[in-house]
Design a protein around this motif. Sequence first.
Motif, PDB file in Angstrom:
ATOM      1  N   GLU A  64       9.750 -21.035 -34.742  1.00 29.58           N
ATOM      2  CA  GLU A  64       8.811 -20.925 -35.858  1.00 29.58           C
ATOM      3  C   GLU A  64       9.606 -20.763 -37.149  1.00 29.58           C
ATOM      4  O   GLU A  64      10.378 -19.811 -37.290  1.00 29.58           O
ATOM      5  CB  GLU A  64       7.883 -19.728 -35.677  1.00 29.58           C
ATOM      6  CG  GLU A  64       6.910 -19.857 -34.523  1.00 29.58           C
ATOM      7  CD  GLU A  64       5.943 -18.685 -34.491  1.00 29.58           C
ATOM      8  OE1 GLU A  64       5.074 -18.601 -35.374  1.00 29.58           O
ATOM      9  OE2 GLU A  64       6.076 -17.841 -33.587  1.00 29.58           O
ATOM     10  N   LYS A  77      -2.690 -18.051 -36.996  1.00 32.09           N
ATOM     11  CA  LYS A  77      -1.925 -18.137 -35.746  1.00 32.09           C
ATOM     12  C   LYS A  77      -1.570 -16.751 -35.226  1.00 32.09           C
ATOM     13  O   LYS A  77      -1.567 -16.508 -34.021  1.00 32.09           O
ATOM     14  CB  LYS A  77      -0.647 -18.950 -35.969  1.00 32.09           C
ATOM     15  CG  LYS A  77      -0.873 -20.440 -36.071  1.00 32.09           C
ATOM     16  CD  LYS A  77       0.462 -21.167 -36.208  1.00 32.09           C
ATOM     17  CE  LYS A  77       0.258 -22.662 -36.316  1.00 32.09           C
ATOM     18  NZ  LYS A  77       1.549 -23.381 -36.485  1.00 32.09           N
ATOM     19  N   THR A  78      -1.257 -15.850 -36.124  1.00 36.04           N
ATOM     20  CA  THR A  78      -0.870 -14.500 -35.715  1.00 36.04           C
ATOM     21  C   THR A  78      -2.020 -13.794 -35.024  1.00 36.04           C
ATOM     22  O   THR A  78      -1.860 -13.233 -33.936  1.00 36.04           O
ATOM     23  CB  THR A  78      -0.444 -13.689 -36.951  1.00 36.04           C
ATOM     24  OG1 THR A  78       0.544 -14.433 -37.661  1.00 36.04           O
ATOM     25  CG2 THR A  78       0.117 -12.349 -36.541  1.00 36.04           C
ATOM     26  N   GLN A 120      -4.626 -15.241 -33.759  1.00 35.48           N
ATOM     27  CA  GLN A 120      -5.028 -15.985 -32.575  1.00 35.48           C
ATOM     28  C   GLN A 120      -4.131 -15.641 -31.392  1.00 35.48           C
ATOM     29  O   GLN A 120      -4.588 -15.553 -30.254  1.00 35.48           O
ATOM     30  CB  GLN A 120      -4.972 -17.487 -32.853  1.00 35.48           C
ATOM     31  CG  GLN A 120      -5.867 -18.297 -31.936  1.00 35.48           C
ATOM     32  CD  GLN A 120      -7.328 -17.905 -32.066  1.00 35.48           C
ATOM     33  OE1 GLN A 120      -7.887 -17.896 -33.145  1.00 35.48           O
ATOM     34  NE2 GLN A 120      -7.952 -17.544 -30.962  1.00 35.48           N
ATOM     35  N   ARG A 121      -2.835 -15.416 -31.659  1.00 37.58           N
ATOM     36  CA  ARG A 121      -1.912 -15.051 -30.580  1.00 37.58           C
ATOM     37  C   ARG A 121      -2.350 -13.741 -29.931  1.00 37.58           C
ATOM     38  O   ARG A 121      -2.368 -13.607 -28.708  1.00 37.58           O
ATOM     39  CB  ARG A 121      -0.498 -14.916 -31.137  1.00 37.58           C
ATOM     40  CG  ARG A 121       0.555 -14.583 -30.066  1.00 37.58           C
ATOM     41  CD  ARG A 121       1.926 -14.369 -30.694  1.00 37.58           C
ATOM     42  NE  ARG A 121       2.356 -15.526 -31.439  1.00 37.58           N
ATOM     43  CZ  ARG A 121       2.746 -15.492 -32.713  1.00 37.58           C
ATOM     44  NH1 ARG A 121       2.734 -14.347 -33.375  1.00 37.58           N
ATOM     45  NH2 ARG A 121       3.120 -16.589 -33.344  1.00 37.58           N
ATOM     46  N   ASP A 163      -5.835 -14.291 -28.200  1.00 39.55           N
ATOM     47  CA  ASP A 163      -5.692 -15.086 -26.975  1.00 39.55           C
ATOM     48  C   ASP A 163      -5.091 -14.259 -25.843  1.00 39.55           C
ATOM     49  O   ASP A 163      -5.349 -14.520 -24.670  1.00 39.55           O
ATOM     50  CB  ASP A 163      -4.812 -16.317 -27.238  1.00 39.55           C
ATOM     51  CG  ASP A 163      -5.528 -17.383 -28.056  1.00 39.55           C
ATOM     52  OD1 ASP A 163      -6.764 -17.293 -28.170  1.00 39.55           O
ATOM     53  OD2 ASP A 163      -4.848 -18.281 -28.564  1.00 39.55           O
ATOM     54  N   ILE A 178      -1.037 -27.540 -41.364  1.00 35.46           N
ATOM     55  CA  ILE A 178      -0.999 -27.842 -39.931  1.00 35.46           C
ATOM     56  C   ILE A 178      -0.043 -28.976 -39.589  1.00 35.46           C
ATOM     57  O   ILE A 178       0.208 -29.244 -38.414  1.00 35.46           O
ATOM     58  CB  ILE A 178      -2.408 -28.161 -39.387  1.00 35.46           C
ATOM     59  CG1 ILE A 178      -2.974 -29.434 -40.027  1.00 35.46           C
ATOM     60  CG2 ILE A 178      -3.348 -26.996 -39.618  1.00 35.46           C
ATOM     61  CD1 ILE A 178      -4.353 -29.819 -39.491  1.00 35.46           C
TER      62      ILE A 178
END
Length: 808
Positions: A81, A340-341, A343-344, A347, A622
């Motif tokens: 990343e 994303k953070t 969502q990680r 999830d 994205i």
Amino acid sequence: MSKITLITESLVEELVESINKSASIYILTSFVMKSGVDVIEKALIQAIDRGAEVKVCTGDYLFVTQPDALRKITAISEKIEVRLFKSNGRSFHPKAYLFQYGDQDGSLIVGSSNLSRSALTHGVEWNLKMESEASIDTYEKALDEFLKIFLHEQTVPVNGETILHYEEEYNKYHRENPELIRIWTKSEEIELMIPKTETKEGTTVVKEFKESYGPISPRHAQIEALEALETVQEEGYDKAMCVMATGLGKTYLAGFFAQNYDRVLFIAHREEILKQAKQSFQHIMPERSFGIYNGTNKEHEVDCVFASIFTLANERHLEKFNKNSFDLIVVDEFHHAAAKTYQRVLDYFQPDFLLGITATPDRMDGKDVYGICDGNVAYQLHFIEAIQRKWLTPFHYIGVYDETDYSQITWLGTRYDEEELLAVQLRDDMAEKILDSWKKHKQTRTLAFCSSIKQANFLANYFKKKGVAATSLHSQGSEYSRADAIRMIEEGQLEVIFTVDLFNEGTDIPSLDTLLFVRPTESLTIFTQQVGRGLRLFDGKNFCTIIDFIGNYRNADNKLSLLDSREEEERKKSGELVPQVPENCILDFDLEVINLLEELRKKRQPRKEQLRHAYFSLNQEIGRRPTYLELHLHGNANSVEYYQEFKSYVGFLYWAEELSAHEEEVFKTYETWLREVERTGMAKSYKMVVLSYMLSRGLERWLDPLTAVDAAPYFHRYLTEKEYRKRIDFSDRQGKSLWDYDEAKVAKLISTMPLTKWSGSSKGLLSYEDGIFKPTFDVVEEHNETLCKWTKEICEYRLHRYFERKSR
């Protein structure tokens, strides 16, 4: 080796040794050179191969970072990343390498070495290496600070699109400044200006409920929201979102809701919010155990954990918890964090229920929330409606004319250039006008929002010279701690606090009765948050005075729509410039402000260019062309406007020159079909559900004829597999559900509604004769795949947006 070591040569040896044994590798340097990537490339490849986590953050300050270096490091592996800090001309100088070896051990290297061959091998550099055991608090703080910068709103992901954009800026800068190539100037000495979100001294927790709010039990909006949440639970949802204006007690709402769950995780991005939430939950459930989980505290074996997203997003910390550790997860103000953070984390965990709470979704319409919570916005109440219900105090909005010509100040994409802005702000005549307007309209306690620390200090000093009890409060050291300043203004010892974004979230002073805006409005979200600071109910406070200096800056006219009590369509239809505010609220504008707003409306940047900017921002975020639905969920413009301006999303892509030659040919050939799919009316979802069935048959058969009986099983399944679809669109006129499958009944509905009606309104593109529904146009083989893909994107977007709108 000592726990703390000075390294003055061959830093690369230490780096490679640490990389070779690390589970997580974090690199933060002000610039990256291709030569530096070459030196550690092999070690990074080996680390990725054994499953290590690698994050790299660098900056664009003075455009020293090489585009080729970014390409090289991202090419090592898609698992690395990489993010780029957009400095906008401000100095950016960190040089730090962090390594995590196991659960408890790691090391930190901080010093002078950037990621270049010279700095890592033979250059004159000084670096200190500290083992985590030397000071676990310092080490954990470094990890926390790294993630805050890595996920800062000024960082962008490094991918093909953002590298191309950076390379254009890089080449332009070096063409214009050939003498500065790879030369560091005195401006490098300015300290890194990243706003701090916390201070150890001066941090305070102000209770959400003062005496005027009564006992700790659900009130007003909280009662409605809890009832809505109970309803969605009964309907089988496991995720929901509540949007409530500042001052209505979102945190207490979460606490009341959490009483039904044994283990609770509360996630936020600011330390103050965590501490305030912990205190609120303790008031409601004093028998439970509570703990903070952040960079310095790891209290996780408790009933209710209040965790910093920056700490929890770290894989080492996340994996300390079992996936089913929590029955309820509450996410606060998540619109500020990198998707994303969050969502990680989301999830990873498997809670019984996920609750999101916020006052200001990104675009004021809940779209981001909708995407995260599977389309279930359980409750929404914005501050205008709360004022109408008398749950927040009314406002008297005073629009004072600001003669500053903002069109002459450089716009940096998200804000004005600070030095140019300061040049017009730090003037005695401007300060005198602000003071005079404040004296004329103020009440007793004022919070003033400034655009910079220098402006806050300048105005505080000017006011004090004129005999006003004033102070400035910000992240770079203040006359009083935040706790003392809040206490002093509540007790009347201070009249004005000049601040820079410190009071957007987390801390409230209900007794505030005056807000002073001496900054251009750059973000409508932040403006909404700041207005909310003065709207809490308080004994003896009849209204909040808002004194706003309005000039020809961006969003000057847009922000007034936030004060309007009418629906958007009604407001647009009326064409009135001045908003219609709730009862007991007052608008009072200088005549020059009225003239200015009219002029701004006429000269506003064309909507097409705004849409282009929103598209390319998401495209860079994205790293590829967003789908229509992604543009709707994550873009920063209203997706409906793409249709209004271009008649289809693909039409916009054609205008923006984003289509290949082949795609242009497909668009021109089938433009009427694409427009038809975009424009056809949807009183119900049925047309798009039938189209979804057609597309489900695959690339070779999607245009084949069909009957109502053919579509019936798919049609019924689609409208009953989700509770909200069933509730919204699959009941008869008496409200009786058509849940049980009856082929004849469903086929009759399909024949009557979508097939007959759509064929009649499609201008000959579709026909329905003798029970056969089919397109009347032919598609050549080489165009089929592209046309099918575009049709599917539009269909998915329209279905999502339809149910999103209806569910509200």
